[in-house]
Design a protein around this motif. Structure first.
Motif, short mmCIF file in Angstrom:
data_model
loop_
_atom_site.label_atom_id
_atom_site.label_comp_id
_atom_site.label_asym_id
_atom_site.label_seq_id
_atom_site.Cartn_x
_atom_site.Cartn_y
_atom_site.Cartn_z
N UNK A 165 58.52 34.83 23.81
CA UNK A 165 58.48 34.85 25.27
C UNK A 165 59.85 34.59 25.92
N UNK A 166 60.64 33.72 25.32
CA UNK A 166 61.97 33.45 25.87
C UNK A 166 62.92 34.52 25.34
N UNK A 167 63.64 35.19 26.22
CA UNK A 167 64.46 36.33 25.83
C UNK A 167 65.63 35.94 24.93
N UNK A 168 66.17 36.91 24.23
CA UNK A 168 67.31 36.69 23.34
C UNK A 168 68.51 36.13 24.10
N UNK A 169 68.94 36.74 25.22
CA UNK A 169 70.08 36.14 25.96
C UNK A 169 69.79 34.72 26.43
N UNK A 170 68.54 34.45 26.81
CA UNK A 170 68.19 33.11 27.29
C UNK A 170 68.28 32.09 26.17
N UNK A 171 67.80 32.45 24.99
CA UNK A 171 67.90 31.55 23.84
C UNK A 171 69.36 31.31 23.46
N UNK A 172 70.17 32.38 23.52
CA UNK A 172 71.60 32.23 23.20
C UNK A 172 72.29 31.31 24.19
N UNK A 173 71.95 31.45 25.47
CA UNK A 173 72.53 30.59 26.50
C UNK A 173 72.10 29.14 26.30
N UNK A 197 74.83 38.07 23.31
CA UNK A 197 73.45 38.40 22.91
C UNK A 197 73.01 39.73 23.49
N UNK A 198 73.54 40.08 24.65
CA UNK A 198 73.18 41.35 25.26
C UNK A 198 73.62 42.53 24.40
N UNK A 258 64.33 38.68 19.39
CA UNK A 258 64.91 37.37 19.13
C UNK A 258 64.38 36.83 17.79
N UNK A 259 65.27 36.40 16.90
CA UNK A 259 64.82 35.89 15.59
C UNK A 259 64.16 34.52 15.70
N UNK A 260 63.20 34.29 14.82
CA UNK A 260 62.52 33.00 14.79
C UNK A 260 63.52 31.88 14.53
N UNK A 261 64.55 32.16 13.73
CA UNK A 261 65.54 31.12 13.41
C UNK A 261 66.25 30.63 14.66
#
Length: 338
Positions: free
Chosen positions: A219-227, A31-32, A39-42
């Motif tokens: 609010x939740x970052x892209x890498x965090x959502x991916x994790x 994600x990085x 970060x996409x809504x999906x």
């Protein structure tokens, strides 16, 4: 351009309680590579769906926040008083104080740290909102059953049940959110999922909570959502984490009383202990950091996060060395719940 400070991210793996699994770390690293995108809504919705499946609730009730404090913020801005057990989660206490909110405290009873439901209901009637951590932090005790939560909800006050240690307790009020719009159940992926640094806090909230989708989804970052997505798709490791923590808690409950340190049963990933006065501060002088609870609970109280076998054994060795002259008191024994 100046080089980054040396050693900022050099963490000795022997000092990390339990590291996250490789498939979670790899997902965040991927994600990085596209971190120049929002970060996409999906993706946000997919993680909501996955967590809803895990929690056994409808996805419409699940929201993701970058930490419980982010969810607490609007509540604490809108009320003057909150009924809560005492002691309770120290950061909630700190945040309430910052916002000038008065906590209507209900002290936990006896050496078992029990919550008197009648007393708590009386406090809740006099407050604008209710907060209860179950299991309790810092005691590790279960304070309230789901049926008793309904008695609190019947008062009609906004009610937050903090289940940060749900994976260790197995007790939840999540099934009540559909029937009770004033209930919000706060979970976390920081403990059993090992994602503390990613800051992913699922909140299972009834319809009475005003949460704006297009505000929270960024609010939740892209890498965090991916994790979080990777962790929820392949979450078998969570059971192993819980097993290790329970095993470590049992070990500490057996070894520490031999050294004169009392250990309480726990439904969390930590144990409440009581040693001699100044216990936590003395250990800090020897490089061991545990949470000092003397100001809230009394002399010698501390909270110990359960770590790996090596970390737990090192803690026992250090206490044995530092307090070698102490003899265990007759009552210094307990067992940790499985």
């Amino acid at each position: 351009m100046l080089p980054p400070p040396a050693g900022v991210l050099k963490l000795d793996q022997n000092e990390v309680p339990i590291p996250p699994p490789s498939h979670v770390v790899e997902a965040a690293a991927q994600a990085l590579a596209v971190a120049n995108w929002y970060q996409p809504a999906a993706l946000y919705d997919e993680v909501r769906q996955l967590y809803a499946e895990y929690a056994g609730v409808d996805p419409q009730y699940v929201w993701l926040f970058p930490g419980a404090d982010d969810f607490f913020e609007p509540l604490l801005r809108s009320v003057k008083t909150v009924a809560t057990p005492s002691p309770t989660y120290f950061l909630f206490e700190d945040q309430a104080q910052f916002h000038g909110v008065t906590l209507v405290r209900v002290p936990l009873k006896g050496e078992e740290f029990r919550l008197d439901l009648a007393e708590f209901l009386d406090a809740a009637k006099r407050a604008d909102a209710v907060y209860i951590d179950n299991p309790n932090n810092p005691t590790g005790q279960l304070l309230i059953r789901p049926s008793e939560v309904e008695e609190v909800l019947a008062l009609g006050k906004p009610t937050v049940v903090d289940e940060a240690y749900f994976e260790f307790s197995g007790v939840t009020a999540a099934a009540l959110v559909e029937a009770w719009p004033n209930l919000a159940v706060v979970r976390t992926m920081s403990k059993a999922f090992l994602l503390a640094g990613f800051r992913v806090t699922p909140v299972i909230a009834g319809r009475g909570w005003r949460i704006h989708y297009n505000t929270v989804r960024f609010r939740v970052s892209l890498p965090s959502l991916a994790a979080a997505r990777a962790a929820l798709y392949k979450r078998d490791y969570v059971e192993e984490v819980v097993r290790q923590i329970r095993e470590g808690a049992r070990y500490l409950s057996e070894e520490l009383p031999k050294l004169g340190v009392r250990v309480w049963p726990t439904h969390a990933n930590f144990v409440l202990v009581r040693g001699p006065p100044g216990f936590a501060q003395t250990l800090r002088k020897h490089g061991v950091w545990i949470r000092d609870e003397e100001q809230r609970l009394g002399p010698g109280y501390a909270r110990v996060t359960v770590g790996t076998k090596e970390i737990n054994a090192q803690l026992v060795r250090t206490i044995k060395t530092v307090f070698a002259t102490r003899q265990p008191p007759p009552s210094a024994s307990s067992a940790v719940s499985s």
